[in-house]
Motif scaffolding. Structure first.
Motif, PDB file in Angstrom:
ATOM      1  N   SER A  96      57.111  60.177 -12.838  1.00 53.74           N
ATOM      2  CA  SER A  96      56.322  60.131 -14.675  1.00 53.74           C
ATOM      3  C   SER A  96      58.194  59.469 -14.819  1.00 53.74           C
ATOM      4  O   SER A  96      58.940  58.677 -15.000  1.00 53.74           O
ATOM      5  N   THR A 125      60.719  54.976  -2.756  1.00 54.56           N
ATOM      6  CA  THR A 125      61.014  53.077  -2.956  1.00 54.56           C
ATOM      7  C   THR A 125      61.193  52.662  -3.589  1.00 54.56           C
ATOM      8  O   THR A 125      61.865  52.846  -4.914  1.00 54.56           O
ATOM      9  N   LYS A 136      49.762  47.985 -16.709  1.00 50.90           N
ATOM     10  CA  LYS A 136      50.292  48.574 -15.837  1.00 50.90           C
ATOM     11  C   LYS A 136      50.482  47.757 -15.200  1.00 50.90           C
ATOM     12  O   LYS A 136      49.970  47.173 -14.486  1.00 50.90           O
TER      13      LYS A 136
END
Ligand code: NAD
Length: 354
Positions: A96, A125, A136
């Protein structure tokens, strides 16, 4: 069999060493010639961040972090970075927190030094995620890939054993899904296989001795490999399912991955014998599903989606949303019927593959 593939390796500096994060961060800040560092860490992660920042000057400590990076939080953080003339983002925490740093980098182009304290793997990534009105959105942009990752297993000692297990199995999911994801290739499969081996070795040690560094180091190493493999191979069936469950029903990220993974493996393994053989070899077992089931047993891993707020009534809607987004590369064709079976078993927590 001839080998034909296209593989992209992302450029990133990795500094790995227990009890070395503060020293490594100071060296990176000097290397970037940064004058205004924004230190991002949630309230819970702030004590860890304070230790990591002990040898640098921080212009802004920022703790307004929330799961899945709500757009309004991203905008507030971007404004704070601009207002303080920030020239380097440092994030210390789980996925997060890394996600918030990525959201700032996405619009500002600022470099990130990531110091992960879970096994989620976002630090390796170039994928960003933002949430708006319970939806999302994810995307890929090289500017969000942290320039440097600093791994220090000491920083993970405070992660409770059950969360460590779930988070480590999130890493395991990156590895296993990489075996058949749309851009799976021999390079990311090799990284994934070594990631499975390292996580299979590290996670039981954490479960048994949560304060011992050896298991923590193996798990962090495995988590990094898993994320590089996943970032390169992209999302397969498992990640598509978990993305929908997390986004639509706000289910906890790591626990959802940990629960769904064995069902996806049992679903695909018979149709992907080469991948299944590699996974089994990485576990050191004759059968891939047995290898993962055994690890989950040892870890007392999260077992059923119903324990995390998903109900039997949600299954039909989940199937409707997931079915159209399953990659064509998936080794076993998915249908409404077999996907319903998979989700029903994961909801109930029946032993996968039996
Ligand atoms: P998280 O970052 O929400 O952390 C879970 C909890 O653990 C938080 O309360 C956090 O403060 C706490 N915590 C973290 N490290 C700790 C430590 N060392 N000691 C004690 N407490 C600690 O959860 P996560 O599973 O790390 O990350 C999940 C998020 O990351 C999701 O939003 C997911 O989508 C994203 N993610 C993104 C990618 C990507 O490639 N973009 C990859 C994986 C995960």
């Amino acid at each position: 069999m001839s080998l034909t593939f296209e593989h992209v390796t992302l450029g990133q500096r990795v500094l790995f060493g227990s009890d070395k994060a503060a020293e490594n961060l100071a060296a990176e800040v000097a290397r970037f010639e940064a004058k205004k560092v924004m230190m991002i860490a949630s309230e819970r992660e702030a004590p860890i961040a304070a230790k990591v920042a002990s040898a640098i000057e921080v212009a802004l400590n920022y703790d307004d972090v929330a799961p899945h990076v709500p757009v309004e939080k991203a905008e507030k953080a971007r404004a704070a970075a601009a207002e303080h003339g920030i020239d380097l983002l440092v994030c210390v925490g789980g996925g997060s927190t890394t996600g918030l740093a990525k959201a700032i980098a996405l619009t500002s182009g600022l470099p990130i030094v990531a110091v992960p304290t879970t096994y989620a793997g976002s630090e390796a990534t170039n994928v960003w995620g933002l949430t708006e009105a319970a939806r999302k959105t994810t995307g890929v942009a090289d500017c969000v890939l942290p320039a440097t990752v600093i791994y220090d297993a000491v920083l993970t000692l405070s992660l409770p054993a059950d969360l460590s297990v779930a988070s480590g199995l999130n890493g395991m999911a990156h590895c296993i899904d990489s075996m058949w994801a749309p851009r799976a290739d021999p390079i990311n499969q090799a990284l994934a296989a070594e990631g499975i081996r390292a996580l299979d070795q590290g996670l039981p040690l954490i479960k048994k001795h949560p304060q011992d560094l050896i298991g923590r180091e193996q798990a962090l190493y495995g988590a990094y490999l898993s994320a590089v493999a996943f970032g390169s191979a992209t999302s397969g069936l498992h990640h598509k399912i978990c993305h929908v469950l997390g986004g639509t029903w706000n289910m906890p990220h790591a626990q959802t991955h940990a629960t769904v993974l064995p069902y996806v493996l049992a679903f695909n393994a018979p149709a992907a014998p080469d991948a299944a053989a590699r996974i089994a070899a990485a576990f050191g077992t004759a059968d891939a599903v047995d290898g993962l089931n055994h690890l989950r047993e040892v870890l007392d891993a999260p077992r059923a989606l119903r324990d995390y707020g998903f109900t039997q009534e949600n299954i039909a809607e989940a199937v409707d949303i997931i079915l159209p987004i399953i990659p064509a590369s998936n080794p076993r064709p998915a249908t409404a019927e077999n996907l319903t079976e998979l989700l029903t078993a994961a909801w109930a927590g029946t032993t996968p593959g039996i």
